[in-house]
Design a protein around this motif. Structure first.
Motif, PDB file in Angstrom:
ATOM      1  N   HIS A  16       0.391   7.478   1.922  1.00 15.78           N
ATOM      2  CA  HIS A  16       0.642   8.635   1.047  1.00 15.78           C
ATOM      3  C   HIS A  16       1.938   9.339   1.449  1.00 15.78           C
ATOM      4  CE1 HIS A  16      -2.843   8.617  -1.510  1.00 15.78           C
ATOM      5  NE2 HIS A  16      -3.696   8.616  -0.488  1.00 15.78           N
ATOM      6  N   ARG A  19       4.981   7.225   0.479  1.00 17.96           N
ATOM      7  CA  ARG A  19       5.185   7.242  -0.983  1.00 17.96           C
ATOM      8  C   ARG A  19       5.846   8.544  -1.423  1.00 17.96           C
ATOM      9  NH1 ARG A  19       0.591   7.097  -5.733  1.00 17.96           N
ATOM     10  NH2 ARG A  19       1.983   6.453  -7.425  1.00 17.96           N
ATOM     11  N   GLN A  22       9.414   8.404  -0.319  1.00 19.30           N
ATOM     12  CA  GLN A  22      10.133   7.176  -0.704  1.00 19.30           C
ATOM     13  C   GLN A  22      10.716   6.493   0.526  1.00 19.30           C
ATOM     14  OE1 GLN A  22      10.796   5.830  -4.211  1.00 19.30           O
ATOM     15  NE2 GLN A  22       8.807   6.860  -4.080  1.00 19.30           N
ATOM     16  N   GLY A 129      -0.186   0.470  -2.587  1.00 17.73           N
ATOM     17  CA  GLY A 129       0.876   1.457  -2.465  1.00 17.73           C
ATOM     18  C   GLY A 129       0.528   2.826  -2.992  1.00 17.73           C
ATOM     19  N   ARG A 130      -0.627   2.964  -3.626  1.00 22.14           N
ATOM     20  CA  ARG A 130      -1.113   4.276  -4.080  1.00 22.14           C
ATOM     21  C   ARG A 130      -2.058   4.907  -3.061  1.00 22.14           C
ATOM     22  NH1 ARG A 130      -1.215   0.975  -8.673  1.00 22.14           N
ATOM     23  NH2 ARG A 130       0.114   1.701 -10.388  1.00 22.14           N
ATOM     24  N   ASP A 350       2.298  -1.917  -5.713  1.00 29.20           N
ATOM     25  CA  ASP A 350       3.141  -1.037  -4.887  1.00 29.20           C
ATOM     26  C   ASP A 350       4.264  -0.457  -5.749  1.00 29.20           C
ATOM     27  OD1 ASP A 350       4.444   0.207  -2.758  1.00 29.20           O
ATOM     28  OD2 ASP A 350       5.464  -1.614  -2.115  1.00 29.20           O
ATOM     29  N   ALA A 352       5.846   2.317  -5.832  1.00 34.56           N
ATOM     30  CA  ALA A 352       6.915   3.055  -5.149  1.00 34.56           C
ATOM     31  C   ALA A 352       7.770   2.146  -4.283  1.00 34.56           C
ATOM     32  CB  ALA A 352       6.325   4.172  -4.298  1.00 34.56           C
ATOM     33  N   ILE A 354       7.279   0.619  -1.294  1.00 36.13           N
ATOM     34  CA  ILE A 354       7.400   1.061   0.093  1.00 36.13           C
ATOM     35  C   ILE A 354       7.043  -0.044   1.093  1.00 36.13           C
ATOM     36  CG2 ILE A 354       7.000   3.495  -0.427  1.00 36.13           C
ATOM     37  CD1 ILE A 354       4.098   3.103   0.505  1.00 36.13           C
TER      38      ILE A 354
END
Length: 364
Positions: A16, A19, A22, A129-130, A350, A352, A354
């Protein structure tokens, strides 16, 4: 897997945070496979705290363990029950983890006869990625609609998500084994391997290098002894043979090593995946052949385009395993259509971007 687990909770919090900022993360277990693929980027995300075998049913030939579990610990537990990871994943060095094994997707000498890592993965628990913890598959093999996400993770190099737990099929250790040696040139060795592949022989592995073919037989004692009598060759000492196959599996044999001086001179190690029936491949350097002809290792100073071209002409592809310059990528170029599929999967898991940016392809 318990979402309230404190180690897992910390991983979710890191995802988190990354994300929101970034800020890319480099998913890292034992670090034994860090040289594979593109150059790792981002802040290290240590997975070694997520350890332990969570379920093991020897009678069902299924084991489930957390991704940070050391392969050595997992294999020791299996060995106590007379079982093993049949695809012989390369360990490279001490400290390699279950998650790294799945993410790299590499198999050892028995792959051609027993199947790959992907063939033995039953299910995974994944952190996307969330920051969501998702479970795919289970502890039995079954057909699914759409993507088989569990097996999609094999060879993904962590670009889609963080492996947290993995369920695998395991197998009993072979009752008997023997290694035969034949002093043959490349052409004869390849021809004979193709011939043997069409026969009911208990061949579990083969490897040719520098004019010598090693052939490993495994299975019921009667079958192994009958094959030895039929095939001939020189029978290797069991202890020496075991040590030799271990060095091939872990790529600790002299052929696979490249020191800094050799790397600086432009020497590279490539893995070519080609049809097993492929004849001799014309490249400069030294060669090591596995998987009954389907895997060709080349230690060479030839340009990348030349190596990739040779593999493509044979109907396969080439991967740069070790080299000082990976600026052009370690993996063979893929079509625009296939790249779009990769990018769509990356967006789904994913968004974002990351996780391990550039480790598989620059555009992921």
């Amino acid at each position: 897997m318990d979402a309230q687990d404190p180690v897992l909770a910390r991983l979710v919090a890191r995802v988190h945070g990354a994300r929101e900022l970034q800020a890319p993360l480099e998913i890292r277990g034992g670090g034994t496979k860090r040289f594979l693929g593109g150059t790792p980027l981002g802040e290290p995300l240590d997975m070694t705290g997520l350890t332990g075998i969570t379920s093991y049913e020897p009678t069902e030939l299924v084991v489930t363990a957390r991704a940070g579990t050391r392969l050595s610990d997992l294999e020791s537990a299996l060995e106590e029950q007379g079982q093993c990871l049949p695809f012989e994943p390369p360990r490279f060095a001490a400290g390699g983890t279950l998650g790294g094994m799945v993410a790299s997707g590499l198999s050892g000498p028995a792959r051609a006869s027993i199947g790959s890592v992907r063939d033995h993965v039953l299910g995974v628990t994944l952190l996307n990625g969330r920051g969501e913890v998702l479970t795919f598959g289970g502890q039995v093999a079954k057909n699914v609609a759409g993507y088989d996400v569990s097996r999609l993770m094999v060879g993904s190099f962590g670009v889609l998500g963080i492996l947290c737990e993995v369920s695998l099929k395991v197998m009993p250790v072979s009752i008997a084994s023997a290694t035969l040696r034949f002093d043959w040139d490349e052409t004869r060795a390849l021809e004979q391997l193709v011939s043997w592949a069409a026969q009911p022989l208990p061949i579990s592995a083969s490897a040719w290098h520098a004019g010598r073919l090693h052939l490993r037989l495994a299975g019921a004692r009667a079958a192994v002894e009958a094959a030895c009598a039929r095939l001939g060759g020189e029978r290797a000492d069991p202890a020496q043979a075991k040590d030799w196959w271990a060095r091939v599996r872990d790529q600790s044999d002299e052929f696979f090593t490249l020191d800094d001086a050799r790397l600086a001179r432009g020497e590279t190690l490539w893995r070519l995946s080609v049809p097993a029936i492929t004849g001799a491949i014309a490249l400069s350097g030294r060669q090591f052949i596995e998987w009954h002809g389907a895997q060709r290792w080349w230690k060479t100073t030839a340009p990348a385009a030349q190596v990739q071209g040779a593999a493509a002409r044979a109907g396969g592809h080439a991967t740069l395993i070790r080299g000082a310059d990976k600026s052009q990528g370690a993996f063979a170029p893929i079509s625009s259509v296939l790249m779009r599929v990769h990018q769509q999967l990356k967006q789904a898991f994913d968004p974002a971007r990351i996780f391990n940016p550039g480790r598989l392809y620059a555009d992921l």
